[in-house]
Design an enzyme around this catalytic site. Structure first.
Site, PDB file in Angstrom:
ATOM      1  N   PRO A 185       0.775  -9.296  27.008  1.00  0.00           N
ATOM      2  CA  PRO A 185       0.630  -7.881  27.305  1.00  0.00           C
ATOM      3  C   PRO A 185      -0.172  -7.089  26.271  1.00  0.00           C
ATOM      4  O   PRO A 185      -0.024  -7.306  25.063  1.00  0.00           O
ATOM      5  CB  PRO A 185       2.068  -7.356  27.330  1.00  0.00           C
ATOM      6  CG  PRO A 185       2.942  -8.527  27.367  1.00  0.00           C
ATOM      7  CD  PRO A 185       2.169  -9.737  27.020  1.00  0.00           C
ATOM      8  N   ASN A 186      -0.994  -6.212  26.783  1.00  0.00           N
ATOM      9  CA  ASN A 186      -1.795  -5.247  26.006  1.00  0.00           C
ATOM     10  C   ASN A 186      -3.022  -5.860  25.323  1.00  0.00           C
ATOM     11  O   ASN A 186      -3.850  -5.117  24.804  1.00  0.00           O
ATOM     12  CB  ASN A 186      -0.943  -4.507  24.957  1.00  0.00           C
ATOM     13  CG  ASN A 186       0.096  -3.615  25.600  1.00  0.00           C
ATOM     14  OD1 ASN A 186      -0.252  -2.779  26.427  1.00  0.00           O
ATOM     15  ND2 ASN A 186       1.339  -3.796  25.264  1.00  0.00           N
ATOM     16  N   ARG A 216      -7.796  -0.385  21.958  1.00  0.00           N
ATOM     17  CA  ARG A 216      -6.416  -0.167  21.551  1.00  0.00           C
ATOM     18  C   ARG A 216      -6.273  -0.206  20.025  1.00  0.00           C
ATOM     19  O   ARG A 216      -6.576  -1.214  19.400  1.00  0.00           O
ATOM     20  CB  ARG A 216      -5.599  -1.308  22.161  1.00  0.00           C
ATOM     21  CG  ARG A 216      -4.198  -1.411  21.682  1.00  0.00           C
ATOM     22  CD  ARG A 216      -3.608  -2.773  22.041  1.00  0.00           C
ATOM     23  NE  ARG A 216      -2.223  -2.802  21.683  1.00  0.00           N
ATOM     24  CZ  ARG A 216      -1.540  -3.914  21.465  1.00  0.00           C
ATOM     25  NH1 ARG A 216      -2.125  -5.092  21.608  1.00  0.00           N
ATOM     26  NH2 ARG A 216      -0.280  -3.850  21.124  1.00  0.00           N
ATOM     27  N   TYR A 224      -6.132  -3.494  15.236  1.00  0.00           N
ATOM     28  CA  TYR A 224      -6.556  -4.719  15.925  1.00  0.00           C
ATOM     29  C   TYR A 224      -8.071  -4.944  15.917  1.00  0.00           C
ATOM     30  O   TYR A 224      -8.526  -5.962  16.433  1.00  0.00           O
ATOM     31  CB  TYR A 224      -6.036  -4.698  17.369  1.00  0.00           C
ATOM     32  CG  TYR A 224      -4.526  -4.646  17.450  1.00  0.00           C
ATOM     33  CD1 TYR A 224      -3.755  -5.696  16.951  1.00  0.00           C
ATOM     34  CD2 TYR A 224      -3.859  -3.540  17.992  1.00  0.00           C
ATOM     35  CE1 TYR A 224      -2.366  -5.652  16.997  1.00  0.00           C
ATOM     36  CE2 TYR A 224      -2.474  -3.488  18.050  1.00  0.00           C
ATOM     37  CZ  TYR A 224      -1.738  -4.549  17.551  1.00  0.00           C
ATOM     38  OH  TYR A 224      -0.363  -4.510  17.595  1.00  0.00           O
ATOM     39  N   ASN A 274      -1.086 -15.740  21.796  1.00  0.00           N
ATOM     40  CA  ASN A 274      -0.772 -14.426  21.251  1.00  0.00           C
ATOM     41  C   ASN A 274       0.072 -13.746  22.317  1.00  0.00           C
ATOM     42  O   ASN A 274      -0.457 -13.267  23.328  1.00  0.00           O
ATOM     43  CB  ASN A 274      -2.028 -13.605  20.934  1.00  0.00           C
ATOM     44  CG  ASN A 274      -1.661 -12.309  20.223  1.00  0.00           C
ATOM     45  OD1 ASN A 274      -0.498 -11.899  20.227  1.00  0.00           O
ATOM     46  ND2 ASN A 274      -2.644 -11.665  19.618  1.00  0.00           N
ATOM     47  N   ALA A 276       3.808  -8.161  22.317  1.00  0.00           N
ATOM     48  CA  ALA A 276       5.174  -7.699  22.040  1.00  0.00           C
ATOM     49  C   ALA A 276       6.242  -8.675  22.519  1.00  0.00           C
ATOM     50  O   ALA A 276       7.370  -8.667  22.003  1.00  0.00           O
ATOM     51  CB  ALA A 276       5.389  -6.327  22.674  1.00  0.00           C
ATOM     52  N   GLU A 318       1.388 -20.144  17.522  1.00  0.00           N
ATOM     53  CA  GLU A 318       1.569 -18.688  17.645  1.00  0.00           C
ATOM     54  C   GLU A 318       0.505 -17.990  16.805  1.00  0.00           C
ATOM     55  O   GLU A 318       0.387 -18.284  15.604  1.00  0.00           O
ATOM     56  CB  GLU A 318       2.981 -18.323  17.146  1.00  0.00           C
ATOM     57  CG  GLU A 318       3.258 -16.835  17.138  1.00  0.00           C
ATOM     58  CD  GLU A 318       4.644 -16.496  16.574  1.00  0.00           C
ATOM     59  OE1 GLU A 318       5.490 -17.420  16.398  1.00  0.00           O
ATOM     60  OE2 GLU A 318       4.867 -15.302  16.290  1.00  0.00           O
ATOM     61  N   HIS A 363      -1.434 -14.139  15.780  1.00  0.00           N
ATOM     62  CA  HIS A 363      -1.448 -12.675  15.831  1.00  0.00           C
ATOM     63  C   HIS A 363      -2.657 -12.163  15.077  1.00  0.00           C
ATOM     64  O   HIS A 363      -2.999 -12.708  14.011  1.00  0.00           O
ATOM     65  CB  HIS A 363      -0.188 -12.082  15.180  1.00  0.00           C
ATOM     66  CG  HIS A 363       1.065 -12.526  15.850  1.00  0.00           C
ATOM     67  ND1 HIS A 363       1.477 -12.008  17.050  1.00  0.00           N
ATOM     68  CD2 HIS A 363       1.972 -13.475  15.506  1.00  0.00           C
ATOM     69  CE1 HIS A 363       2.600 -12.615  17.415  1.00  0.00           C
ATOM     70  NE2 HIS A 363       2.912 -13.511  16.496  1.00  0.00           N
ATOM     71  N   ARG A 376       4.224  -5.016   8.937  1.00  0.00           N
ATOM     72  CA  ARG A 376       4.223  -3.829   9.798  1.00  0.00           C
ATOM     73  C   ARG A 376       5.656  -3.332  10.002  1.00  0.00           C
ATOM     74  O   ARG A 376       6.481  -3.475   9.114  1.00  0.00           O
ATOM     75  CB  ARG A 376       3.534  -4.192  11.122  1.00  0.00           C
ATOM     76  CG  ARG A 376       2.070  -4.605  10.914  1.00  0.00           C
ATOM     77  CD  ARG A 376       1.378  -4.897  12.220  1.00  0.00           C
ATOM     78  NE  ARG A 376       1.359  -3.710  13.072  1.00  0.00           N
ATOM     79  CZ  ARG A 376       1.060  -3.749  14.378  1.00  0.00           C
ATOM     80  NH1 ARG A 376       0.753  -4.898  14.965  1.00  0.00           N
ATOM     81  NH2 ARG A 376       1.065  -2.622  15.086  1.00  0.00           N
TER      82      ARG A 376
HETATM   83  C1  DQA Z   1       0.180  -8.715  18.059  1.00  0.00           C
HETATM   84  C2  DQA Z   1       1.333  -8.130  17.248  1.00  0.00           C
HETATM   85  C3  DQA Z   1       2.464  -7.659  18.147  1.00  0.00           C
HETATM   86  O1  DQA Z   1       3.511  -7.095  17.371  1.00  0.00           O
HETATM   87  C4  DQA Z   1       1.967  -6.603  19.105  1.00  0.00           C
HETATM   88  O2  DQA Z   1       2.996  -6.223  19.993  1.00  0.00           O
HETATM   89  C5  DQA Z   1       0.732  -7.015  19.830  1.00  0.00           C
HETATM   90  C6  DQA Z   1      -0.306  -7.743  19.107  1.00  0.00           C
HETATM   91  C7  DQA Z   1      -1.026  -9.084  17.160  1.00  0.00           C
HETATM   92  O3  DQA Z   1      -1.910  -9.803  17.645  1.00  0.00           O
HETATM   93  O4  DQA Z   1      -1.117  -8.647  16.017  1.00  0.00           O
HETATM   94  O5  DQA Z   1       0.554  -6.694  21.002  1.00  0.00           O
HETATM   95  O6  DQA Z   1       0.628  -9.904  18.688  1.00  0.00           O
END
Ligand code: DQA
Length: 145
Positions: A9-10, A17, A22, A73, A76, A97, A99, A106
């Site tokens: 998501p996102n 964003r 990011y 990735n 959230a 995993e 990020h 954070r």
């Molecule tokens: C993320 C970190 C997560 O906490 C966040 O919700 C994201 C992006 C990152 O790539 O830094 O959507 O996974």
């Protein structure tokens, strides 16, 4: 053998964003950067806002076979999805995993990942380079260890 790059998501909103967190690269830029950096590899890219679609993709590639591993990735979902954790735990394929941001530097709630324990490793905080490092990590592995 392919590598699946799975984004949750996102992450479709990268570039627009919170660029201070990011960066300005879009997800497409990141994906194209991987193809350019590893021309010898075959990548498959999948992004969804939907938790169920991510699980189904994971099961699909597990059943289909021919995948070396997954870069995930989870956005959230990292912090609360036990369904995703169980899915990763239940497949034989290694999942790294990744990020973009350093989740340990954070907000407090981001410091907990419910998926790390069932992933083969975690790369966090190197922007788009986290994905490149994730590919290198997978290349150095022979399977889920
Ligand atoms: C993320 C970190 C997560 O906490 C966040 O919700 C994201 C992006 C990152 O790539 O830094 O959507 O996974």
């Amino acid at each position: 053998m392919s590598i699946l790059v799975l984004n949750g998501p996102n992450l479709s909103r990268l570039g627009k964003r919170e660029p201070d967190v990011y960066g300005y690269q879009t997800l497409d830029d990141i994906n194209k950067g991987l193809v350019a950096s590893f021309p010898e590899l075959t990548f498959e890219f999948f992004q969804s806002e939907d938790e169920g679609a991510l699980l189904e993709k994971l099961f699909h590639i597990e059943d289909k076979g021919g995948y070396r591993g997954v870069l995930l990735n989870a956005g959230a979902l990292t912090h609360y999805s036990i369904a995703l954790r169980d899915a990763i735990s239940g497949v034989r394929i290694p999942v790294v995993e990744v990020h973009l941001s350093n989740i340990y530097a954070r907000e407090e709630f981001r410091r907990t990942s419910v998926i790390s324990e069932v992933c083969v490793g975690v790369i966090s905080g190197f922007g788009a380079n986290s994905y490149h490092l994730g590919v290198r990590a997978l290349l150095g592995m022979s399977g889920k260890q």
